[in-house]
Design a protein around this motif. Structure first.
Motif, PDB file in Angstrom:
ATOM      1  N   PHE A  73       0.867  -1.185   0.000  1.00  0.00           N
ATOM      2  CA  PHE A  73       0.000   0.000   0.000  1.00  0.00           C
ATOM      3  C   PHE A  73       0.901   1.232   0.000  1.00  0.00           C
ATOM      4  O   PHE A  73       1.564   1.519   0.999  1.00  0.00           O
ATOM      5  CB  PHE A  73      -0.899   0.012   1.227  1.00  0.00           C
ATOM      6  CG  PHE A  73      -1.883  -1.126   1.289  1.00  0.00           C
ATOM      7  CD1 PHE A  73      -3.165  -0.982   0.794  1.00  0.00           C
ATOM      8  CD2 PHE A  73      -1.503  -2.347   1.822  1.00  0.00           C
ATOM      9  CE1 PHE A  73      -4.064  -2.042   0.844  1.00  0.00           C
ATOM     10  CE2 PHE A  73      -2.388  -3.408   1.878  1.00  0.00           C
ATOM     11  CZ  PHE A  73      -3.681  -3.257   1.387  1.00  0.00           C
ATOM     12  N   VAL A  75       1.088   5.190  -0.052  1.00  0.00           N
ATOM     13  CA  VAL A  75       0.256   6.340   0.271  1.00  0.00           C
ATOM     14  C   VAL A  75       0.923   7.592  -0.271  1.00  0.00           C
ATOM     15  O   VAL A  75       1.980   8.016   0.214  1.00  0.00           O
ATOM     16  CB  VAL A  75       0.034   6.459   1.791  1.00  0.00           C
ATOM     17  CG1 VAL A  75      -0.930   7.604   2.091  1.00  0.00           C
ATOM     18  CG2 VAL A  75      -0.498   5.144   2.363  1.00  0.00           C
ATOM     19  N   GLY A  84       2.525   9.082  -7.314  1.00  0.00           N
ATOM     20  CA  GLY A  84       1.470   8.069  -7.377  1.00  0.00           C
ATOM     21  C   GLY A  84       1.356   7.432  -8.744  1.00  0.00           C
ATOM     22  O   GLY A  84       1.261   6.199  -8.876  1.00  0.00           O
ATOM     23  N   ARG A  88       2.134   3.383 -10.001  1.00  0.00           N
ATOM     24  CA  ARG A  88       1.235   2.511 -10.770  1.00  0.00           C
ATOM     25  C   ARG A  88       1.926   2.001 -12.032  1.00  0.00           C
ATOM     26  O   ARG A  88       1.770   0.836 -12.415  1.00  0.00           O
ATOM     27  CB  ARG A  88      -0.040   3.275 -11.128  1.00  0.00           C
ATOM     28  CG  ARG A  88      -0.910   3.643  -9.928  1.00  0.00           C
ATOM     29  CD  ARG A  88      -2.223   4.280 -10.373  1.00  0.00           C
ATOM     30  NE  ARG A  88      -3.055   4.666  -9.248  1.00  0.00           N
ATOM     31  CZ  ARG A  88      -3.038   5.870  -8.690  1.00  0.00           C
ATOM     32  NH1 ARG A  88      -2.215   6.822  -9.164  1.00  0.00           N
ATOM     33  NH2 ARG A  88      -3.825   6.142  -7.667  1.00  0.00           N
ATOM     34  N   THR A 100      -1.581  -1.144  -4.140  1.00  0.00           N
ATOM     35  CA  THR A 100      -2.671  -0.177  -4.040  1.00  0.00           C
ATOM     36  C   THR A 100      -2.057   1.188  -3.785  1.00  0.00           C
ATOM     37  O   THR A 100      -1.254   1.349  -2.862  1.00  0.00           O
ATOM     38  CB  THR A 100      -3.636  -0.536  -2.903  1.00  0.00           C
ATOM     39  OG1 THR A 100      -4.226  -1.809  -3.159  1.00  0.00           O
ATOM     40  CG2 THR A 100      -4.738   0.502  -2.778  1.00  0.00           C
ATOM     41  N   SER A 102      -2.979   5.144  -2.939  1.00  0.00           N
ATOM     42  CA  SER A 102      -4.069   5.994  -2.454  1.00  0.00           C
ATOM     43  C   SER A 102      -3.491   7.291  -1.915  1.00  0.00           C
ATOM     44  O   SER A 102      -2.268   7.432  -1.751  1.00  0.00           O
ATOM     45  CB  SER A 102      -4.872   5.279  -1.360  1.00  0.00           C
ATOM     46  OG  SER A 102      -4.040   4.997  -0.255  1.00  0.00           O
ATOM     47  N   SER A 103      -4.377   8.240  -1.628  1.00  0.00           N
ATOM     48  CA  SER A 103      -3.942   9.530  -1.095  1.00  0.00           C
ATOM     49  C   SER A 103      -4.887   9.943   0.024  1.00  0.00           C
ATOM     50  O   SER A 103      -6.109   9.896  -0.148  1.00  0.00           O
ATOM     51  CB  SER A 103      -3.940  10.603  -2.190  1.00  0.00           C
ATOM     52  OG  SER A 103      -3.537  11.854  -1.660  1.00  0.00           O
ATOM     53  N   HIS A 120      -3.522   6.400   7.254  1.00  0.00           N
ATOM     54  CA  HIS A 120      -4.382   6.076   6.114  1.00  0.00           C
ATOM     55  C   HIS A 120      -4.023   4.708   5.541  1.00  0.00           C
ATOM     56  O   HIS A 120      -4.917   3.880   5.276  1.00  0.00           O
ATOM     57  CB  HIS A 120      -4.232   7.159   5.046  1.00  0.00           C
ATOM     58  CG  HIS A 120      -5.059   6.931   3.830  1.00  0.00           C
ATOM     59  ND1 HIS A 120      -6.404   7.198   3.782  1.00  0.00           N
ATOM     60  CD2 HIS A 120      -4.724   6.450   2.604  1.00  0.00           C
ATOM     61  CE1 HIS A 120      -6.871   6.883   2.583  1.00  0.00           C
ATOM     62  NE2 HIS A 120      -5.877   6.438   1.844  1.00  0.00           N
ATOM     63  N   LEU A 124      -6.397   1.322   5.576  1.00  0.00           N
ATOM     64  CA  LEU A 124      -6.760   0.679   4.318  1.00  0.00           C
ATOM     65  C   LEU A 124      -6.353  -0.788   4.310  1.00  0.00           C
ATOM     66  O   LEU A 124      -7.102  -1.660   3.840  1.00  0.00           O
ATOM     67  CB  LEU A 124      -6.096   1.429   3.160  1.00  0.00           C
ATOM     68  CG  LEU A 124      -6.516   1.033   1.738  1.00  0.00           C
ATOM     69  CD1 LEU A 124      -8.006   1.254   1.546  1.00  0.00           C
ATOM     70  CD2 LEU A 124      -5.721   1.832   0.716  1.00  0.00           C
ATOM     71  N   ARG A 128      -8.815  -4.009   3.915  1.00  0.00           N
ATOM     72  CA  ARG A 128      -8.694  -4.883   2.750  1.00  0.00           C
ATOM     73  C   ARG A 128      -8.291  -6.304   3.125  1.00  0.00           C
ATOM     74  O   ARG A 128      -8.865  -7.272   2.625  1.00  0.00           O
ATOM     75  CB  ARG A 128      -7.646  -4.321   1.784  1.00  0.00           C
ATOM     76  CG  ARG A 128      -8.042  -3.008   1.140  1.00  0.00           C
ATOM     77  CD  ARG A 128      -8.877  -3.227  -0.114  1.00  0.00           C
ATOM     78  NE  ARG A 128      -9.042  -1.983  -0.842  1.00  0.00           N
ATOM     79  CZ  ARG A 128      -8.186  -1.540  -1.752  1.00  0.00           C
ATOM     80  NH1 ARG A 128      -7.099  -2.243  -2.037  1.00  0.00           N
ATOM     81  NH2 ARG A 128      -8.401  -0.392  -2.367  1.00  0.00           N
TER      82      ARG A 128
END
Length: 409
Positions: A73, A75, A84, A88, A100, A102-103, A120, A124, A128
């Motif tokens: 994960f 962040v 970010g 990916r 994963t 996320s922000s 965060h 998450l 999950r």
């Protein structure tokens, strides 16, 4: 001057023998064995403007050869350099563990950016996968393919709540060679690894670049909410975990049967386990610090926070560094120049002990042993960095990092 020389020599004899053998570099991952069942792990990576180092660090996490379930994960903490999106792209191109990205948005008042991102990411991960372990690692840290496996095996074999490794920092440029080994040496002097690892000892510390944390221990200690304001978050995290363990494992309402051994049937314990900190063999920092200015900012941004923003502690630190590190070469030089054999002998003996304690760290970093006598000069730089940290704090620019500034809590 002779009294100062004698005091410095006595200080070094005490540091050599009475400070947890901080100078030794043989504290590595404890003995470990493979478990009957590999627990699930969530790797949480807070990242803010890390596009420069991410191509060398993130693929090392995605290609972990871990026999159990693991997921990464990342962040993205308000990055403006495409961190970010790059993450990916790297996952799509390299494959490996699921990723994963996320922000969390901007931190709420009272939170540091990194801990807000960890909050965060951990939430998450719990939602999950409900992992049994959390690997908290920085975006500039590269792991060997078996790093996660070895960390989990060590934690399970010794029933540890927290396992942390001091990542091997980059040592390439002149300033990195001068500053970095001393940085780890001074850290070990403040938090001797053997004391940290001793059950029941009050000393607690971790290295934030690589922390494997049992999820139940994090919940029991209220991590990260209980340390949300901490600038030196790794040490604060270790203290919270160790303190909650000594309180019987009920700080967050975890029932006694919620804390149990994960590596064999029927194994359980009623309270939290110990923590462990040591030097890394499989974990490396890829962040470059080519100039003195970058290294200066790395140290000065948190040095005054380490002293609890207390002027008297700052004064004591300046006096202590002067007596312990600067006095020996000065005493030797003055003694030789003035024909004072006693003063020269005291200064030379203290300097020799100092150099001897620094040699193992130089070997660990593959540096020439003749660099050991330069430690007083490096200590002078650290003294100036610490004073500058206090000056910046009182100017309202203390603990500045990537566009954010944190004052005293």
């Amino acid at each position: 001057m002779e009294w100062i020389g004698a005091g410095s020599l006595l200080a070094w004899v005490w540091l050599l023998l009475g400070q947890g053998f901080f100078w030794r570099t043989d504290v590595r991952l404890p003995d470990r064995r493979d478990p009957e069942r590999w627990p699930s792990v969530a790797v949480v990576v807070p990242a803010r403007d890390e596009a420069e180092v991410l191509p060398r660090s993130l693929p090392s996490l995605l290609r972990q050869k871990y026999p159990g379930r693991a997921e990464v994960f990342l962040v993205d903490d308000g990055s403006t350099d495409g961190t970010g999106a790059l993450a990916r792209e790297l996952a799509a191109a390299r494959g490996g563990l699921p990723l994963t990205v996320s922000s969390p948005g901007e931190p709420e008042p009272g939170w540091t950016g990194k801990l807000w991102a960890l909050r965060h990411g951990m939430a998450l991960a719990r939602e999950r996968t409900a992992p049994e372990y959390l690997l908290l690692t920085d975006a500039d840290i590269a792991h060997d393919p078996d790093s996660l496996r070895e960390l989990v095996a060590a934690a399970g074999s010794a029933e540890l709540d927290l396992v942390s490794q001091m990542a091997r920092l980059r040592v390439v440029t002149f300033w990195e060679r001068l500053i970095v080994p001393a940085f780890v040496y001074f850290f070990g002097q403040l938090y001797p690894f053997r004391r940290v690892n001793r059950p029941g000892a009050r000393t607690a510390a971790a290295a934030g670049g690589c922390v494997l944390l049992r999820r139940e221990a994090a919940e029991r200690a209220g991590i990260p909410e209980s340390i949300r304001h901490a600038v030196i978050d790794d040490v604060a995290l270790a203290r919270a975990v160790k303190r909650s363990a000594s309180n019987g494992g009920i700080a967050m309402g975890v029932p006694p049967d919620g804390v149990r051994g994960r590596f064999g049937p029927g194994r359980r314990r009623a309270t939290g386990g110990p923590i462990w900190l040591g030097l890394a063999d499989r974990v490396d920092s890829v962040r470059p610090y080519p100039r003195l200015a970058e290294l200066w900012r790395m140290v000065s941004r948190s040095a005054y926070a380490q002293l609890l923003h207390q002027p008297l502690l700052l004064l004591g630190t300046v006096v202590g560094l002067t007596l312990v590190y600067l006095a020996p070469p000065v005493a030797l030089a003055v003694g030789l120049a003035g024909g004072d054999a006693t003063l020269a002998a005291l200064g030379g003996a203290a300097w020799a002990v100092m150099c001897g304690t620094f040699l193992p760290m130089l070997r660990y970093y593959g540096q020439p042993l003749w660099a050991a006598p330069l430690l007083p000069f490096t200590a002078l730089l650290y003294l100036l960095m610490t004073v500058d940290s206090a000056v910046q704090h009182y100017r309202g620019r203390g603990a500045a990092w990537k566009g954010r500034t944190y004052g005293a809590p």
